[in-house]
Design a protein around this motif. Sequence first.
Motif: not given
Length: 250
Positions: A58-65, A107-121, A152-157
């Motif tokens: 990823g980031p890849k299309p969300v399944m299930p959508r 939950d630990a990674l959720e605080r580190i990965v910049m998920t906001e850069y990749f909506p709908n994925t 290459g996923i952007p992360m805070r740390d």
Amino acid sequence: MGGHNPGIKLLDKDGKRIDGRGLYDLRPIKMEIGVLKKADGSAYLEWGGNKVMAAVYGPKPVMPRHLANPYKAVLMYRYNMAPFSVDDRKRPGPDRRSIEISKISRDALERIVMTEYFPNTMIEIFVEILQADAGTRCAALTAASLALADAGIPMRDLVAACAAGKIDGKVALDLKKEEDNYGESDMPLAISPRTGDILLFQMDGLLTKEEYLESLHLALEGAKKVSEMQKKALKDKYKIETLGGEDDKV
Ligand code: UDP
């Protein structure tokens, strides 16, 4: 945590552990990045007797959508133990333990990965435990963090993890299987090394307040050492040269 077993001595008369380590020593750790061709990012980690493979897609299309989030990427983390990873064959597929570990690691990674850069994925993280010798949730998160960086996923740390515990009445770093089974306590911890934020923290068994603080301090120091190894492994892989450093040759 099987509780103290008086039949099994975990420390010898010189205070050495069953594998010859001192109380504050980590097991040997080896990190390899970018080992799987088909994954967007991957890492293989050996940590004492643990052998762990992490793959990121990823980031890849969300399944299930219908799980798609218009504000951020959905993170999926699967911790899985291979049937041949432990002494008694492990029944294949998820169990309560692996579902719990997957959730807290996610939950630990959720605080580190910049998920906001990749909506709908979605970003999928798979960790396979090929060989287990205690401390696998820490090894898994450490490898997953390297695989995310490799993708290459952007992360805070980065996320670095390590456990500490208590064996034969003494606080010790990074328990192996027999120490985990017959020791008195185990405390896995994951941190964001840059900020010092604690991202995962668990404990079983019993500790006094002093032992608890000593164990927490030890696990933190262990995780910081792991984080230095992660940085080195990434720099070696991508040949990032330190400005003004000795190896800064063109
Ligand atoms: N273990 C096992 N069978 C299982 C689960 C765990 O033999 O179904 C062993 C394995 O070596 C594992 C250790 O027990 O690493 C400690 O497990 P724990 O649940 O404390 O998690 P970990 O320390 O691996 O994060």
